[in-house]
Design an enzyme around this catalytic site. Structure first.
Site, short mmCIF file in Angstrom:
data_model
loop_
_atom_site.label_atom_id
_atom_site.label_comp_id
_atom_site.label_asym_id
_atom_site.label_seq_id
_atom_site.Cartn_x
_atom_site.Cartn_y
_atom_site.Cartn_z
N SER A 48 0.80 -1.25 0.05
CA SER A 48 0.00 0.00 0.00
C SER A 48 0.89 1.26 -0.13
CB SER A 48 -0.89 0.04 1.17
OG SER A 48 -1.43 1.22 1.54
N TYR B 282 -0.78 -0.71 10.62
CA TYR B 282 -1.36 -1.04 9.34
C TYR B 282 -0.29 -0.79 8.24
CZ TYR B 282 -3.58 -0.89 4.49
OH TYR B 282 -3.69 -1.40 3.46
#
Length: 255
Positions: free
Chosen positions: A146, A160
């Site tokens: 990501s 995350y």
């Protein structure tokens, strides 16, 4: 040059919707036999598999919690049985922010959930497919990281972001480890991708509009934008590419 994956078996984790489903459809449209893994969304996964079959492709949906090593191993075993051969193409798409939370409120249980679904899942599904790929003389693994891996993510997403940074580094290490076996390992780093449960859950309408305005291409990405890159990475068009991470973000982050 057309991409032809006829005869290849592809496993896509987290494939009941959004990016995972779009990747499964793209692979099937190029001739691959596709296994769509899902956790809870059985109806959506079965519908996606049925849609692929209705279009002339081959697809099955298999439930497994890939954040657990034994479930990852079971999934790959069932995937190999489904089409009578080993997995040639693996897309480690399963992942989740789980919850936005300041680090001072982080619990060990939540930390483990985030790391397990994003990093551990990729590690142990890959572990399970590698023997078959080696026996077949090669294969392709694509991990999903990501843009958060580069910029630390939004508010309450530090763990995350760290898990996705770990996926990025893991991709490079695994690529070196498997290169001599003819197995290529690459990663995709999506930016702001619309039509996904992620942003429907964690991003407000105001934040969405502000983010779009900051993107040089002036639009949010689509699952199909990511699927196109995945298709490239598993195809012979990227035969000399391994250990690489491709940014799919409309220019919001440039390396």
């Amino acid at each position: 040059m057309a991409i032809d994956l006829t005869g290849k078996v592809a496993l896509v984790t987290g494939a009941s919707g959004g990016i995972g489903r779009a990747i499964a459809v793209a692979l099937a449209s190029s001739g691959a036999k596709v296994i769509l893994n899902y956790l809870n969304s059985r109806e959506a996964a079965e519908e996606a598999a049925a849609s692929i079959r209705d279009s002339g492709g081959e697809a099955v949906a298999i439930q497994a919690d890939v954040s657990k090593a034994e479930e990852a191993e079971r999934l790959v075993g069932e995937a190999e049985s489904a089409f009578g051969r080993s997995v040639d193409l693996l897309i480690n798409n399963a992942g989740h922010l789980v919850q936005r939370i300041p680090n001072e409120e982080m619990t060990e249980e939540l930390y483990e959930r985030i790391m397990d679904v994003n990093l551990k899942s990729a590690v142990f599904v890959a572990k399970a497919v590698i023997p078959g790929m080696k026996a077949a003389g090669g294969g392709s693994i694509v991990n999903m990281t990501s843009v958060a891996a580069h910029n630390g993510g939004g508010p309450g997403a530090s763990i995350y972001a760290a898990s996705k940074a770990a996926v990025l580094s893991y991709t490079k290490g695994l690529a070196k480890e498997l290169a001599a076996s003819g197995i290529r390992v690459n990663a995709i780093s999506p930016g702001f991708i619309g039509n996904t449960a992620f942003h429907a859950t964690f991003t407000s309408a105001a934040a969405r509009e502000a983010t779009i305005q900051s993107i040089p291409l002036q639009r949010e990405g689509t699952p199909e934008d990511v699927a196109g890159v995945a298709l490239f990475l598993v195809s012979d068009l990227s035969a000399y590419l391994t250990g690489e991470t491709i940014e799919v973000n409309g220019g919001m982050f440039m390396r």
